[in-house]
Design an enzyme around this catalytic site. Sequence first.
Site, PDB file in Angstrom:
ATOM      1  N   LYS A  53     -36.879 -50.375   8.438  1.00  0.00           N
ATOM      2  CA  LYS A  53     -37.186 -51.254   7.443  1.00  0.00           C
ATOM      3  C   LYS A  53     -37.950 -52.366   7.713  1.00  0.00           C
ATOM      4  CE  LYS A  53     -33.047 -50.811   4.026  1.00  0.00           C
ATOM      5  NZ  LYS A  53     -32.642 -50.794   3.763  1.00  0.00           N
ATOM      6  N   GLN A  97     -28.967 -57.007   3.865  1.00  0.00           N
ATOM      7  CA  GLN A  97     -28.429 -55.891   4.526  1.00  0.00           C
ATOM      8  C   GLN A  97     -26.832 -55.279   4.286  1.00  0.00           C
ATOM      9  OE1 GLN A  97     -29.995 -53.340   5.818  1.00  0.00           O
ATOM     10  NE2 GLN A  97     -28.085 -51.786   5.516  1.00  0.00           N
ATOM     11  N   ASP A 120     -34.852 -55.185  -3.579  1.00  0.00           N
ATOM     12  CA  ASP A 120     -34.445 -54.299  -3.071  1.00  0.00           C
ATOM     13  C   ASP A 120     -33.617 -54.233  -4.426  1.00  0.00           C
ATOM     14  OD1 ASP A 120     -32.872 -52.957  -1.683  1.00  0.00           O
ATOM     15  OD2 ASP A 120     -31.346 -54.202  -0.866  1.00  0.00           O
TER      16      ASP A 120
END
Length: 277
Positions: A53, A97, A120
């Site tokens: 990322k 994450q 996200d």
Amino acid sequence: MTIVLDGKSLAKSTEEDIANRVKSLKEKRDITPVLATILVGSDPASATYVQMKGNACKRVGMDSIKIELSETTTTDELLEEINKLNENPNIHGILLQHPVPSQIDERKCFDAIDLSKDVDGVTCLGFGNMSMGEKAYGSCTPQGIMRLIKHHQIQVEGKNAVVVGRSPILGKPMAMMLLNENATVTICHSRTQDLESIVKQADIIVGAVGIPQFIKSSWIKDDAVVIDAGYHPQKCGDIELTDIKDRSLAYTPVPGGVGPMTINTLILQTLESCENS
Ligand code: NAP
């Protein structure tokens, strides 16, 4: 002819567009989009995803900052880090994450992310807004899948869509996105009975199970749209793709289908957050 839903090439061409928009932001407003990634613990796969990322940000001229926390981090400590990022006006997107170590209340931490920085698409509020058809950053994998479907002008309206998997980051938002596009959606999970006969009805089948080649090719009807979100070390997905390439209307290759669209959607949504800031 079967359409290959080539996520790798769509992600590459979108990166060029993103890079131009980043350049323009720098020139016109003197700001650079910044994605903050938080990695808790030392899971090698998670570390690789975070690295990928960060690399994607770099390729398009965006900045990223990486926050690495120890395996023993508590929920309160993680919340404190998230709050600092929420309050920092130079941060436009926050990625926590998944998964985090088991002592952490992951849901509480996801929901602590400011909605405007939830690039996200992991907060309950963001999910709710998306489900209601309001403006929201979608969860990146299903949002990436929808971008791929739309790019190839695949018809969704009126189709029977079957999503196998109901996780908060993939199966559930995927189902809501397909519903919002007027598909008739069935969501399957580990307690579903006679999965085979349900999959056999699917015009659009999405594999989001996490088990290699779990959905058999023989369950899938001709001319279906086959979306495989899985990717396993043996270089296969959640769907047995053997003869699908020849008899489906469209399919995502593994690798190179869904995977590249996930990270691409993350950087696109970070850019949008910066543009909106
Ligand atoms: P997950 O959280 O483990 O969820 C798996 C889902 O599959 C659950 O809803 C589970 O049902 C269901 N399931 C498990 N066994 C089943 C069975 N026998 N029959 C029917 N359903 C069953 O996984 P996830 O995070 O959603 O990921 C799913 C897949 O997508 C994985 O292969 C993962 O690697 C991949 N993925 C890819 C990306 C990408 O960027 N390409 C991103 C995320 C995930 P229950 O709810 O009943 O337990």
